[in-house]
Design an enzyme around this catalytic site. Structure first.
Site, PDB file in Angstrom:
ATOM      1  N   ASN A 210       0.845  -1.201   0.000  1.00 43.83           N
ATOM      2  CA  ASN A 210       0.000   0.000   0.000  1.00 43.83           C
ATOM      3  C   ASN A 210       0.880   1.250   0.000  1.00 43.83           C
ATOM      4  O   ASN A 210       2.100   1.150  -0.059  1.00 43.83           O
ATOM      5  CB  ASN A 210      -0.941  -0.016   1.207  1.00 43.83           C
ATOM      6  CG  ASN A 210      -0.174  -0.075   2.506  1.00 43.83           C
ATOM      7  OD1 ASN A 210       0.526   0.857   2.862  1.00 43.83           O
ATOM      8  ND2 ASN A 210      -0.264  -1.211   3.193  1.00 43.83           N
ATOM      9  N   ASP A 279      -4.245  -6.539   5.193  1.00 43.97           N
ATOM     10  CA  ASP A 279      -5.311  -7.336   5.820  1.00 43.97           C
ATOM     11  C   ASP A 279      -5.342  -8.741   5.234  1.00 43.97           C
ATOM     12  O   ASP A 279      -5.809  -9.678   5.866  1.00 43.97           O
ATOM     13  CB  ASP A 279      -6.672  -6.661   5.585  1.00 43.97           C
ATOM     14  CG  ASP A 279      -6.780  -5.364   6.370  1.00 43.97           C
ATOM     15  OD1 ASP A 279      -6.276  -5.334   7.512  1.00 43.97           O
ATOM     16  OD2 ASP A 279      -7.344  -4.377   5.843  1.00 43.97           O
ATOM     17  N   LYS A 289       8.810 -16.916 -10.792  1.00 46.37           N
ATOM     18  CA  LYS A 289       8.066 -15.765 -11.315  1.00 46.37           C
ATOM     19  C   LYS A 289       6.823 -16.236 -12.074  1.00 46.37           C
ATOM     20  O   LYS A 289       6.915 -17.132 -12.927  1.00 46.37           O
ATOM     21  CB  LYS A 289       8.983 -14.967 -12.250  1.00 46.37           C
ATOM     22  CG  LYS A 289       8.389 -13.678 -12.715  1.00 46.37           C
ATOM     23  CD  LYS A 289       9.360 -12.920 -13.602  1.00 46.37           C
ATOM     24  CE  LYS A 289       8.631 -11.786 -14.290  1.00 46.37           C
ATOM     25  NZ  LYS A 289       9.382 -11.235 -15.392  1.00 46.37           N
ATOM     26  N   ASP A 306      -4.675  -9.827  12.827  1.00 51.81           N
ATOM     27  CA  ASP A 306      -4.787  -8.417  13.209  1.00 51.81           C
ATOM     28  C   ASP A 306      -3.868  -8.220  14.422  1.00 51.81           C
ATOM     29  O   ASP A 306      -4.194  -8.627  15.537  1.00 51.81           O
ATOM     30  CB  ASP A 306      -6.242  -8.060  13.548  1.00 51.81           C
ATOM     31  CG  ASP A 306      -6.409  -6.564  13.703  1.00 51.81           C
ATOM     32  OD1 ASP A 306      -5.573  -5.949  14.399  1.00 51.81           O
ATOM     33  OD2 ASP A 306      -7.367  -6.008  13.135  1.00 51.81           O
ATOM     34  N   PHE A 323      -4.832   3.053  14.810  1.00 51.59           N
ATOM     35  CA  PHE A 323      -5.130   4.070  13.806  1.00 51.59           C
ATOM     36  C   PHE A 323      -6.272   3.556  12.940  1.00 51.59           C
ATOM     37  O   PHE A 323      -6.453   2.341  12.815  1.00 51.59           O
ATOM     38  CB  PHE A 323      -3.895   4.364  12.942  1.00 51.59           C
ATOM     39  CG  PHE A 323      -3.101   5.545  13.429  1.00 51.59           C
ATOM     40  CD1 PHE A 323      -2.398   5.466  14.621  1.00 51.59           C
ATOM     41  CD2 PHE A 323      -3.080   6.741  12.720  1.00 51.59           C
ATOM     42  CE1 PHE A 323      -1.676   6.554  15.090  1.00 51.59           C
ATOM     43  CE2 PHE A 323      -2.363   7.834  13.175  1.00 51.59           C
ATOM     44  CZ  PHE A 323      -1.658   7.748  14.364  1.00 51.59           C
ATOM     45  N   LYS A 337     -13.793   0.357  15.484  1.00 55.76           N
ATOM     46  CA  LYS A 337     -12.491  -0.281  15.795  1.00 55.76           C
ATOM     47  C   LYS A 337     -12.172  -0.153  17.282  1.00 55.76           C
ATOM     48  O   LYS A 337     -11.651  -1.091  17.898  1.00 55.76           O
ATOM     49  CB  LYS A 337     -11.379   0.352  14.943  1.00 55.76           C
ATOM     50  CG  LYS A 337     -11.413  -0.178  13.527  1.00 55.76           C
ATOM     51  CD  LYS A 337     -10.475   0.519  12.583  1.00 55.76           C
ATOM     52  CE  LYS A 337     -10.791   0.011  11.172  1.00 55.76           C
ATOM     53  NZ  LYS A 337     -10.225   0.748  10.105  1.00 55.76           N
ATOM     54  N   LYS A 341     -11.900  -3.856  18.853  1.00 54.45           N
ATOM     55  CA  LYS A 341     -10.548  -4.301  19.238  1.00 54.45           C
ATOM     56  C   LYS A 341     -10.257  -3.962  20.696  1.00 54.45           C
ATOM     57  O   LYS A 341      -9.141  -4.166  21.157  1.00 54.45           O
ATOM     58  CB  LYS A 341      -9.501  -3.665  18.314  1.00 54.45           C
ATOM     59  CG  LYS A 341      -9.707  -3.992  16.832  1.00 54.45           C
ATOM     60  CD  LYS A 341      -8.528  -3.566  15.980  1.00 54.45           C
ATOM     61  CE  LYS A 341      -8.860  -3.639  14.496  1.00 54.45           C
ATOM     62  NZ  LYS A 341      -7.730  -3.459  13.607  1.00 54.45           N
TER      63      LYS A 341
HETATM   64  O1  PMT Z   1       2.789   6.238   6.557  1.00 51.54           O
HETATM   65  P1  PMT Z   1       2.213   7.546   6.060  1.00 51.54           P
HETATM   66  O2  PMT Z   1       2.426   7.731   4.586  1.00 51.54           O
HETATM   67  O3  PMT Z   1       2.681   8.719   6.885  1.00 51.54           O
HETATM   68  O4  PMT Z   1       0.619   7.458   6.242  1.00 51.54           O
HETATM   69  C1  PMT Z   1       0.082   7.375   7.523  1.00 51.54           C
HETATM   70  C2  PMT Z   1      -1.080   6.370   7.609  1.00 51.54           C
HETATM   71  C3  PMT Z   1      -2.244   6.864   6.782  1.00 51.54           C
HETATM   72  C4  PMT Z   1      -0.627   4.989   7.117  1.00 51.54           C
HETATM   73  C5  PMT Z   1      -1.441   6.277   9.151  1.00 51.54           C
HETATM   74  O5  PMT Z   1      -1.796   7.523   9.620  1.00 51.54           O
HETATM   75  C6  PMT Z   1      -2.589   5.294   9.372  1.00 51.54           C
HETATM   76  O6  PMT Z   1      -3.759   5.606   9.275  1.00 51.54           O
HETATM   77  N1  PMT Z   1      -2.228   4.020   9.711  1.00 51.54           N
HETATM   78  C7  PMT Z   1      -3.173   2.899   9.853  1.00 51.54           C
HETATM   79  C8  PMT Z   1      -3.472   2.343   8.507  1.00 51.54           C
HETATM   80  C9  PMT Z   1      -4.388   1.150   8.549  1.00 51.54           C
HETATM   81  O7  PMT Z   1      -3.997   0.083   8.183  1.00 51.54           O
HETATM   82  O8  PMT Z   1      -5.557   1.359   9.082  1.00 51.54           O
HETATM   83  P2  PMT Z   1      -6.693   0.220   9.228  1.00 51.54           P
HETATM   84  O9  PMT Z   1      -7.917   0.987   9.480  1.00 51.54           O
HETATM   85  O10 PMT Z   1      -6.687  -0.694   8.033  1.00 51.54           O
HETATM   86  O11 PMT Z   1      -6.222  -0.614  10.484  1.00 51.54           O
HETATM   87  C10 PMT Z   1      -6.689  -0.348  11.796  1.00 51.54           C
HETATM   88  C11 PMT Z   1      -5.603  -0.556  12.808  1.00 51.54           C
HETATM   89  O12 PMT Z   1      -5.279  -1.949  12.910  1.00 51.54           O
HETATM   90  C12 PMT Z   1      -4.299   0.144  12.514  1.00 51.54           C
HETATM   91  O13 PMT Z   1      -3.795   0.632  13.736  1.00 51.54           O
HETATM   92  C13 PMT Z   1      -3.403  -0.947  11.956  1.00 51.54           C
HETATM   93  O14 PMT Z   1      -2.024  -0.715  12.254  1.00 51.54           O
HETATM   94  C14 PMT Z   1      -3.909  -2.167  12.711  1.00 51.54           C
HETATM   95  N2  PMT Z   1      -3.783  -3.435  11.967  1.00 51.54           N
HETATM   96  C15 PMT Z   1      -4.470  -3.626  10.808  1.00 51.54           C
HETATM   97  C16 PMT Z   1      -4.389  -4.859  10.157  1.00 51.54           C
HETATM   98  C17 PMT Z   1      -3.564  -5.869  10.711  1.00 51.54           C
HETATM   99  N3  PMT Z   1      -3.428  -7.052  10.115  1.00 51.54           N
HETATM  100  N4  PMT Z   1      -2.886  -5.632  11.842  1.00 51.54           N
HETATM  101  C18 PMT Z   1      -2.979  -4.447  12.481  1.00 51.54           C
HETATM  102  O15 PMT Z   1      -2.319  -4.245  13.522  1.00 51.54           O
END
Ligand code: PMT
Length: 420
Positions: A210, A279, A289, A306, A323, A337, A341
């Site tokens: 991403n 995810d 390849k 997660d 986040f 969330k 969580k």
């Molecule tokens: O890195 P930059 O370019 O500065 O951009 C910042 C950002 C947009 C990446 C950052 O501010 C941000 O929003 N990060 C979280 C991105 C994300 O994956 O969000 P989510 O809504 O999909 O996930 C929710 C939370 O679960 C997040 O805290 C994520 O770290 C966590 N997660 C998600 C999936 C997973 N398998 N494990 C996790 O721990």
């Protein structure tokens, strides 16, 4: 040595024989991790050329209030917004008078009025000029407004006099500037932070990933260090320098990030999940390849762990900050969330084309954060990621001080029993 990782230092150089010492200061500020932009007054240019500072700071010197070219690139208001601190070194007697009166007839004076950031001043002048009642009155007025004075020191002066008025050495200035940012609000705590994207391999040459650059997470790591924490930064592949005093663990995939978090979370008081973790990952990683034989290719994906939810479920006494990167329905998804969580805090930010103000947020230098916890929330207005990181860490420290780790653990056991 003080650490100024990611700090934007606007250095104002004024007309004093000590202006040459500011050249060394620029070098030392950069070594300490700061980004430096130099503003010179007309008086300063009589002592040192702008070219010297341009070469040392790596950016053009700003010296004119009414410069159409500068206004098109980084004008005085933008420059004022860019700064985390303004340092005037050396500050001549005239510049102290200008600042005390709030005059804006030169760029430096205008910037000091336009910027809502700390102002630090390192005076340098003849001992008699420093001792003069008018100068001392200006110093009193500025100090009363919260300006930080660094020096002057005593000793032999360029004019042959001996007394108070020498500019403090670079080391002392760096030390005092660093103290401005050290809050100590997380002193003694261990904070684990995830940052950046993950890469999920499809074959030896391709992966799913991403747009995360890691900027937000790295800024949070630097802010947590400033707050006195021991910081472990678990980072996906990014091209950023490690903030000073941060222990960085490099990973590539979500599975590697999960393993690294498990290895370091045990002693952490706080976990901040800024990483954009995949995810889903391909069920099969091809060893060779993938060839383009077929008109269509279907790749089967499976869910990754997660990591954030796993940490809160297994380490309930760790204060967990998640986040939420959302293209729409920011509040609704973020609160979802928080609840699902069982987080202690969730930080929502808008991403993608709808995030016009922050240029999509991914890889942008600015952001806008909506922070929620069980009993409340607040918005951290549009600002640089560095500035927001400091505000967020202050908020995390505040909420963490109210956090009852034992009760959180007990509540979690009750909740898990209910699920069973
Ligand atoms: O890195 P930059 O370019 O500065 O951009 C910042 C950002 C947009 C990446 C950052 O501010 C941000 O929003 N990060 C979280 C991105 C994300 O994956 O969000 P989510 O809504 O999909 O996930 C929710 C939370 O679960 C997040 O805290 C994520 O770290 C966590 N997660 C998600 C999936 C997973 N398998 N494990 C996790 O721990």
């Amino acid at each position: 040595m003080q650490y100024l990782s990611n700090k934007h230092v606007l250095l104002g150089v004024t007309g004093s024989i000590a202006a040459y010492k500011a050249a060394d200061l620029v070098r030392r500020l950069r070594e300490a991790g700061a980004e430096v932009r130099v503003v010179m007054t007309e008086g300063a240019k009589a002592f040192v050329t702008p070219l010297t500072f341009q070469a040392l700071s790596g950016t053009p010197v700003h010296d004119s209030l009414l410069d159409t070219e500068a206004e098109a690139a980084m004008g005085h208001i933008e420059l004022a917004r860019w700064a985390d601190v303004i340092l005037v070194a050396p500050a001549s007697a005239n510049s102290l008078a200008t600042l005390a009166q709030g005059r804006a007839d030169e760029l430096l004076g205008a910037l000091c009025l336009a910027a809502d950031v700390p102002l630090a001043i390192a005076p340098a002048m003849n001992r008699q000029m420093w001792a003069d009642a008018a100068t001392q009155e200006n110093v009193r007025v500025l100090a009363q407004r919260g300006v930080l004075f660094i020096g002057p020191d005593s000793g032999e002066q360029a004019c042959g006099d001996v007394g108070e008025g020498r500019m403090s050495d670079s080391e002392t200035i760096l030390q005092r500037l660093g103290e401005l940012f050290s809050t100590g609000s997380l002193a003694g705590q261990t904070v684990v932070i995830t940052a950046g994207p993950t890469r999920e391999a499809l074959d030896p040459v391709r992966y799913l990933s991403n747009r995360s650059s890691g900027k937000m997470g790295y800024a949070i790591a630097a802010a947590a260090v400033e707050a006195g924490a021991r910081v472990i930064l678990i980072s996906g592949p990014v091209s950023l320098a490690t903030p000073q005093r941060v222990s960085r663990v490099d990973v590539e995939s979500a599975a590697e990030m999960e393993e690294a978090v498990k290895a370091h979370i045990e002693n952490a008081a706080i976990f901040i999940a800024t990483a954009a973790v995949a995810d889903y990952r391909p069920v099969l990683q091809q060893q060779q390849k993938i060839k383009k034989h077929e008109a269509r290719l279907t790749i089967e994906l499976e869910k990754t762990t997660d990591i954030l939810a796993m940490v809160k479920a297994q380490y309930a006494s760790t204060f967990c900050v998640g986040f939420a990167a959302e293209t729409h329905e920011l509040e609704q998804y973020a609160l979802g969330k928080l609840e699902k969580k069982r987080l202690d805090m969730v930080v929502a930010n808008r991403v993608g084309p709808a995030a016009e103000k922050t240029a999509g947020t991914f890889n942008s230098d600015s952001n806008e954060l909506h922070v929620y916890w069980k009993e409340g929330g607040l918005k951290l207005e549009l600002a640089s990621k560095n500035k927001l990181a400091r505000q967020l860490i202050a908020l995390v420290a505040q909420r963490f001080s109210l956090f009852d780790a034992t009760a959180a653990k007990d509540n979690n056991v009750i909740a898990m029993n209910k699920i069973k």
